[in-house]
Design an enzyme around this catalytic site. Sequence first.
Site, mmCIF file in Angstrom:
data_model
loop_
_atom_site.group_PDB
_atom_site.id
_atom_site.type_symbol
_atom_site.label_atom_id
_atom_site.label_comp_id
_atom_site.label_asym_id
_atom_site.label_seq_id
_atom_site.Cartn_x
_atom_site.Cartn_y
_atom_site.Cartn_z
ATOM 1 N N ASN A 116 0.845 -1.191 0.000
ATOM 2 C CA ASN A 116 0.000 0.000 0.000
ATOM 3 C C ASN A 116 0.880 1.241 0.000
ATOM 4 O O ASN A 116 2.052 1.186 0.376
ATOM 5 C CB ASN A 116 -0.999 0.007 1.172
ATOM 6 C CG ASN A 116 -0.592 -0.924 2.280
ATOM 7 O OD1 ASN A 116 0.290 -0.599 3.055
ATOM 8 N ND2 ASN A 116 -1.182 -2.118 2.321
ATOM 9 N N THR A 131 -8.157 -1.114 -0.464
ATOM 10 C CA THR A 131 -7.953 -2.501 -0.052
ATOM 11 C C THR A 131 -8.354 -3.434 -1.205
ATOM 12 O O THR A 131 -9.125 -3.042 -2.099
ATOM 13 C CB THR A 131 -8.779 -2.803 1.231
ATOM 14 O OG1 THR A 131 -8.412 -4.089 1.709
ATOM 15 C CG2 THR A 131 -10.279 -2.774 0.967
ATOM 16 N N GLU A 162 -4.093 -1.498 6.192
ATOM 17 C CA GLU A 162 -2.728 -1.210 6.660
ATOM 18 C C GLU A 162 -2.425 0.292 6.681
ATOM 19 O O GLU A 162 -1.331 0.697 7.052
ATOM 20 C CB GLU A 162 -1.701 -1.945 5.789
ATOM 21 C CG GLU A 162 -1.573 -3.404 6.182
ATOM 22 C CD GLU A 162 -0.414 -4.095 5.496
ATOM 23 O OE1 GLU A 162 0.474 -4.582 6.205
ATOM 24 O OE2 GLU A 162 -0.387 -4.141 4.262
#
Length: 356
Positions: A116, A131, A162
């Site tokens: 990410n 996501t 995250e």
Amino acid sequence: MATVITAKDIEALIARGEDPNRLPADALLTPSAKDVLRDLANRRLPGLSSPVAPAASGAPVSTAASVFPKAVSAASSPAELEAFFQSPQMEALKEQLCDIGRRLWQRAYVDGNGGNIAIRVADDLALCTPTLVSKGFMKPSDMCLVDLEGNQKAGRKKRTSEILMHLQIMKRQPRAKATVHCHPPYATGFAVAGVEPPTCMIPEYEVFASVAIAPYRTPGTPEMGKLVADLVDKHNTILMANHGVVSWSHNDVEDAYFKMEILEAYCRTVLVSAQLGRPPQTMTPDQLKDLLKIKQSLGIPDPRHGLKECELCDNADWRPGVVCAIPPKAETQASLDPDAEALVRAVTDQILSQKR
Ligand SMILES: [Zn+2]
């Protein structure tokens, strides 16, 4: 020791009307200083470009469509935030996120939906990846706007779980403008083994990366984010044990991505050199000091800034070729004391006779 000359030094020199080509013979030029001299030689000296993208500062947007008389923040109205999210500056950053994602995927630094990326776009806002999407195939319309607590402010896809780790880095390190997390196999191998890469082998690694290892916690949990955030004061690249790597940059998202390329190339190189049957040759502490001077002038943190020469280049943990603490079988037998061997045989015979 040589003097380090940065782009800013040359700029100041020109401002004072001095000749930038008359530098001390032993002067060490940073890469950006070399660029400025090259530009000068080409007779197209521009104003030095700011390392900060205009939108990344959260400055008001000056387009006709703008509704921002002032800088946006997490407290701005939903309409203001939505307009900010759709602004040309944000669209450019969304494209950049897609571009960095593609490069991560093409280099096999991410797998599945892994990895990410986040860019700080105001003091308390970040643009980030969604996501459940491969980083190699993202669209600008997939991106999300979040506040530093992780609350989603705009974007139709859900932000990555995250993101909390990225936001904890940004909260703890006010200079962090962008963060990248991925799973590059060589660097992650070091993270799985719990081995910090050795130092004093390649200049780029010494200048641009400051690496530390954070212990394992479940990805996406506040505990994981805290353990990483605890290290970002003095390090810009964190190996996450049994997981991957996260980096931050005080410049921009491409620079945060560069840390990954530099780290991964370095870990591969170190592994290759470890297989060549010779102890790796390292630079001297004095040579490392020159690199650390450049690093400091670039504003890159390193816990070794200010250390004495004798404390630099300490690779005590790095012992390539040491694969197992138990000696091979033949060696074990050869080195056994004859008395001990007789005793072992006697005990074995006794046990066998009792079994009969
Ligand atoms: Zn991950």
